[in-house]
Design an enzyme around this catalytic site. Sequence first.
Site, PDB file in Angstrom:
ATOM      1  N   LEU A 114      -4.563  -4.847  -4.115  1.00 56.34           N
ATOM      2  CA  LEU A 114      -4.359  -4.617  -2.691  1.00 56.34           C
ATOM      3  C   LEU A 114      -5.208  -5.627  -1.910  1.00 56.34           C
ATOM      4  O   LEU A 114      -6.358  -5.875  -2.277  1.00 56.34           O
ATOM      5  CB  LEU A 114      -4.764  -3.188  -2.306  1.00 56.34           C
ATOM      6  N   LYS A 121       0.846  -1.210   0.000  1.00 52.24           N
ATOM      7  CA  LYS A 121       0.000   0.000   0.000  1.00 52.24           C
ATOM      8  C   LYS A 121       0.875   1.252   0.000  1.00 52.24           C
ATOM      9  O   LYS A 121       1.034   1.930   1.016  1.00 52.24           O
ATOM     10  CB  LYS A 121      -0.952  -0.037   1.209  1.00 52.24           C
TER      11      LYS A 121
HETATM   12  N1  PDD Z   1      -8.058   2.552  -0.424  1.00 57.01           N
HETATM   13  N2  PDD Z   1      -7.660  -1.478  -3.486  1.00 57.01           N
HETATM   14  C1  PDD Z   1      -7.026  -0.300  -3.540  1.00 57.01           C
HETATM   15  C2  PDD Z   1      -6.215   0.021  -4.741  1.00 57.01           C
HETATM   16  C3  PDD Z   1      -7.135   0.599  -2.468  1.00 57.01           C
HETATM   17  O1  PDD Z   1      -6.489   1.779  -2.519  1.00 57.01           O
HETATM   18  C4  PDD Z   1      -7.941   0.265  -1.356  1.00 57.01           C
HETATM   19  C5  PDD Z   1      -8.076   1.185  -0.166  1.00 57.01           C
HETATM   20  C6  PDD Z   1      -8.591  -0.984  -1.349  1.00 57.01           C
HETATM   21  C7  PDD Z   1      -9.450  -1.440  -0.197  1.00 57.01           C
HETATM   22  O2  PDD Z   1      -8.670  -1.746   0.930  1.00 57.01           O
HETATM   23  P1  PDD Z   1      -9.272  -1.598   2.401  1.00 57.01           P
HETATM   24  O3  PDD Z   1     -10.509  -2.415   2.437  1.00 57.01           O
HETATM   25  O4  PDD Z   1      -8.214  -2.147   3.271  1.00 57.01           O
HETATM   26  O5  PDD Z   1      -9.555  -0.136   2.620  1.00 57.01           O
HETATM   27  C8  PDD Z   1      -8.425  -1.829  -2.432  1.00 57.01           C
HETATM   28  C9  PDD Z   1      -8.072   3.476   0.686  1.00 57.01           C
HETATM   29  C10 PDD Z   1      -9.322   3.449   1.468  1.00 57.01           C
HETATM   30  C11 PDD Z   1      -7.695   4.855   0.191  1.00 57.01           C
HETATM   31  O6  PDD Z   1      -6.748   4.924  -0.583  1.00 57.01           O
HETATM   32  O7  PDD Z   1      -8.296   5.849   0.601  1.00 57.01           O
END
Ligand code: PDD
Length: 284
Positions: free
Chosen positions: A204, A147
Amino acid sequence: MTRTVYVNGDYLPETDAKISIFDRGFLMADAVYEVTSVLDGKLIDFAGHMTRLHRSLSELDMDAPVTDAELEAIHRELINRNDLTEGGIYLQVTRGAADRDFVFPENATPSLVLFTQAKPIIDAPAARTGIRVISIPDIRWGRRDIKTVQLLAPSLGKMQAKKAGCDDAWQIEDGYVTEGTSNNAYIVDEHGTLITRDLSNAILHGITRAAVLRYAREHQVRVEERSFTIEEAKNAAEAFITSASTFVMPVVEIDGTKIGAGEPGPTAKRLREIYIEESLKAAV
Ligand code: PDD
């Protein structure tokens, strides 16, 4: 309102917070982040976010700036100081400041920044109407499981969606949907089977995804973790996304094609309710 933010050991008004121009997060996107949602002033799936943070850090050979207990204390302090009841907390760790060089610096001290964002999540208007997405090529790098703060490709994708009068974009690679620009992507077939891409370096590993799949299985929803094409998605009974900032969010249109009845589907609505209920129970 001036927020109180956290920068490298200090709680400061957001207008006074500063990071070096030599910080590698700024110069090279040499940084990782997490977004933890907050409901009722409590953290949702904090342990999951910490586990993924450590994985991101170790994949990039980066040190954690403070312990998990300290990170949790900082999250709580920011919730209190900003009277945050609903929204999210953004956390970023960079490799630190050093003269510009592609090679990692030997002794840089990691930077740690956190700030709150107040926002309605449970009563987000889009949850009632669903969102409309376009499909775009996935132009990101090959380690999307880490991330990192390299978010230009997702920003461009969201801008493309906005210009097309839509809410977001699903990214396509080798004919298959990888994920949304900032969320994981799902479809539900005519038998009620939930389909979402399997975990790999291509996406991710969403913390919300893990929880939603667990709740789906516990509630006798059949789950298939596999790739699907955008055509399969357009012909699906339902579609939705998940992320910490949207929870379960129905998708009602892809590239102008209505999904199912063109309104939030029953599986997405049910999983959203279950996710909110269970998350509130487990929040810390
Ligand atoms: N984004 N895929 C991508 C590319 C992401 O950036 C995110 C999260 C997710 C979902 O992951 P999670 O359920 O752990 O939030 C999947 C965050 C919320 C953001 O960039 O604001």
